[in-house]
Design a protein around this motif. Sequence first.
Motif, PDB file in Angstrom:
ATOM      1  N   VAL A  42      15.944  30.396  -9.223  1.00 48.69           N
ATOM      2  CA  VAL A  42      16.232  29.252 -10.089  1.00 48.69           C
ATOM      3  C   VAL A  42      15.223  29.193 -11.229  1.00 48.69           C
ATOM      4  O   VAL A  42      15.569  28.867 -12.372  1.00 48.69           O
ATOM      5  CB  VAL A  42      16.214  27.945  -9.274  1.00 48.69           C
ATOM      6  CG1 VAL A  42      16.355  26.730 -10.185  1.00 48.69           C
ATOM      7  CG2 VAL A  42      17.327  27.959  -8.236  1.00 48.69           C
ATOM      8  N   TYR A  46      16.106  28.884 -15.295  1.00 53.44           N
ATOM      9  CA  TYR A  46      15.660  27.742 -16.086  1.00 53.44           C
ATOM     10  C   TYR A  46      14.679  28.161 -17.190  1.00 53.44           C
ATOM     11  O   TYR A  46      14.786  27.703 -18.334  1.00 53.44           O
ATOM     12  CB  TYR A  46      14.995  26.710 -15.181  1.00 53.44           C
ATOM     13  CG  TYR A  46      15.961  25.815 -14.455  1.00 53.44           C
ATOM     14  CD1 TYR A  46      17.208  25.503 -14.990  1.00 53.44           C
ATOM     15  CD2 TYR A  46      15.630  25.248 -13.222  1.00 53.44           C
ATOM     16  CE1 TYR A  46      18.095  24.673 -14.323  1.00 53.44           C
ATOM     17  CE2 TYR A  46      16.514  24.414 -12.539  1.00 53.44           C
ATOM     18  CZ  TYR A  46      17.740  24.134 -13.102  1.00 53.44           C
ATOM     19  OH  TYR A  46      18.614  23.310 -12.446  1.00 53.44           O
ATOM     20  N   THR A 238      24.676  25.921  -4.320  1.00 54.35           N
ATOM     21  CA  THR A 238      24.509  24.662  -5.075  1.00 54.35           C
ATOM     22  C   THR A 238      23.591  23.719  -4.318  1.00 54.35           C
ATOM     23  O   THR A 238      23.784  22.505  -4.311  1.00 54.35           O
ATOM     24  CB  THR A 238      25.881  24.003  -5.301  1.00 54.35           C
ATOM     25  OG1 THR A 238      26.515  23.795  -4.021  1.00 54.35           O
ATOM     26  CG2 THR A 238      26.757  24.871  -6.167  1.00 54.35           C
ATOM     27  N   TRP A 242      18.171  23.631  -7.023  1.00 55.35           N
ATOM     28  CA  TRP A 242      18.370  23.489  -8.457  1.00 55.35           C
ATOM     29  C   TRP A 242      17.731  22.211  -9.002  1.00 55.35           C
ATOM     30  O   TRP A 242      17.598  22.058 -10.214  1.00 55.35           O
ATOM     31  CB  TRP A 242      19.866  23.481  -8.785  1.00 55.35           C
ATOM     32  CG  TRP A 242      20.508  24.812  -8.585  1.00 55.35           C
ATOM     33  CD1 TRP A 242      21.080  25.278  -7.441  1.00 55.35           C
ATOM     34  CD2 TRP A 242      20.640  25.850  -9.553  1.00 55.35           C
ATOM     35  NE1 TRP A 242      21.565  26.558  -7.632  1.00 55.35           N
ATOM     36  CE2 TRP A 242      21.320  26.931  -8.928  1.00 55.35           C
ATOM     37  CE3 TRP A 242      20.275  25.979 -10.889  1.00 55.35           C
ATOM     38  CZ2 TRP A 242      21.609  28.116  -9.598  1.00 55.35           C
ATOM     39  CZ3 TRP A 242      20.569  27.158 -11.559  1.00 55.35           C
ATOM     40  CH2 TRP A 242      21.225  28.204 -10.916  1.00 55.35           C
TER      41      TRP A 242
END
Length: 371
Positions: A42, A46, A238, A242
């Motif tokens: 992640v 990002y 998911t 996150w």
Amino acid sequence: MAEMNCYREVLPFAAMVTMECVNVGLNTLFKAATSAGMSYHVFVAYAYAVAALVLLPAPFVSRSSRVLPPMNFSIISKIALLGIIGSSSQIMGYTGISYSSPALASAISNLIPAFTFIFAIIFRMESVALGRTSSQAKLLGTILSISGAFIVTLYKGPPLIISSNSSITLHQHLHSTKNSNWILGGIFLTAEYILVPLWYILQTQIMKEYPAELTVVFFYNLSVSIIGAIVALITEGTSSAWVVRPNIALVSILCSGFLGSCLNNTVHTWALHLKGPVFVAMFKPLSIAIAVAMGIMFLGETLYLGSVIGATIISIGFYTVMWGKAKEEVGDDGDTASPESPEGPSVTRLQGCKVTRSTGLGRSRKALICT
């Protein structure tokens, strides 16, 4: 003349030293963030998305400020391949750091010149003549660098320095290090620094075709963020991974996005375009001392004998490769010139080139002819 010399010599040197300090600081910050539970998959998505957002105006600015060739399919496909290589190397590197430490990452990063030399031979960018001193030096340096990496990875040795900032005892520290996988971390980091020379070579080729640093870095960051997001969705789904809370994880993402993916990639691309990959690689040994100091001060890490021995051998190998490269550029045994011919124009011979001097109409003229 002085301004041009500053731009081509002083500024690249200062920029590369600064970037090595920034890189080690970002690795240290990343280690602290992942220790707090942040997913490095992640993180990659990002951080590069932040960099792409910052560089969003770059294609319009570059196009309006200079005449550039069209962004055709060939260039886009090469940037996409660059993104695949870059995202793979970043994931490998962050995985290796999470298993080991930034100091180990900095030590093994000195393998870059050795692997660059190997790939340059494979892609016929370098030639090897065993009878030449420069080729022998580059081969010896490559072997030393790889040997040093094996020592750093496979031999930890007794602790030499334990940070006074760490609140745990020696026994607790030695027990906790068993939970980390130093060898596995070293393997991942080695894989990263096999991919980095490929990144250098491909990036240099792209810059020859499309000389707009900010635009290339923007599309590169965009492709890495997309690839990183796909990988993170596969590995993390998911889940709550996150969700980034306003703590060390957010600071690490923002700093890596601005200073790493954006500024660092732009400076490296500019330096590759201006000075070439050999110059960029010269500054890697500097990161060892910076990483060790930051790791001890901020992460409470321990300096091990194996890291010192391996890093020393890698550095010797690194500078042996650099010495061989420098000797090759000026000509083996210093025979860059031949005596002037008494007849006609005088000729000074370089590697594959000759400088001719002639006089006429009261003027002295020079011409460089390369074959």
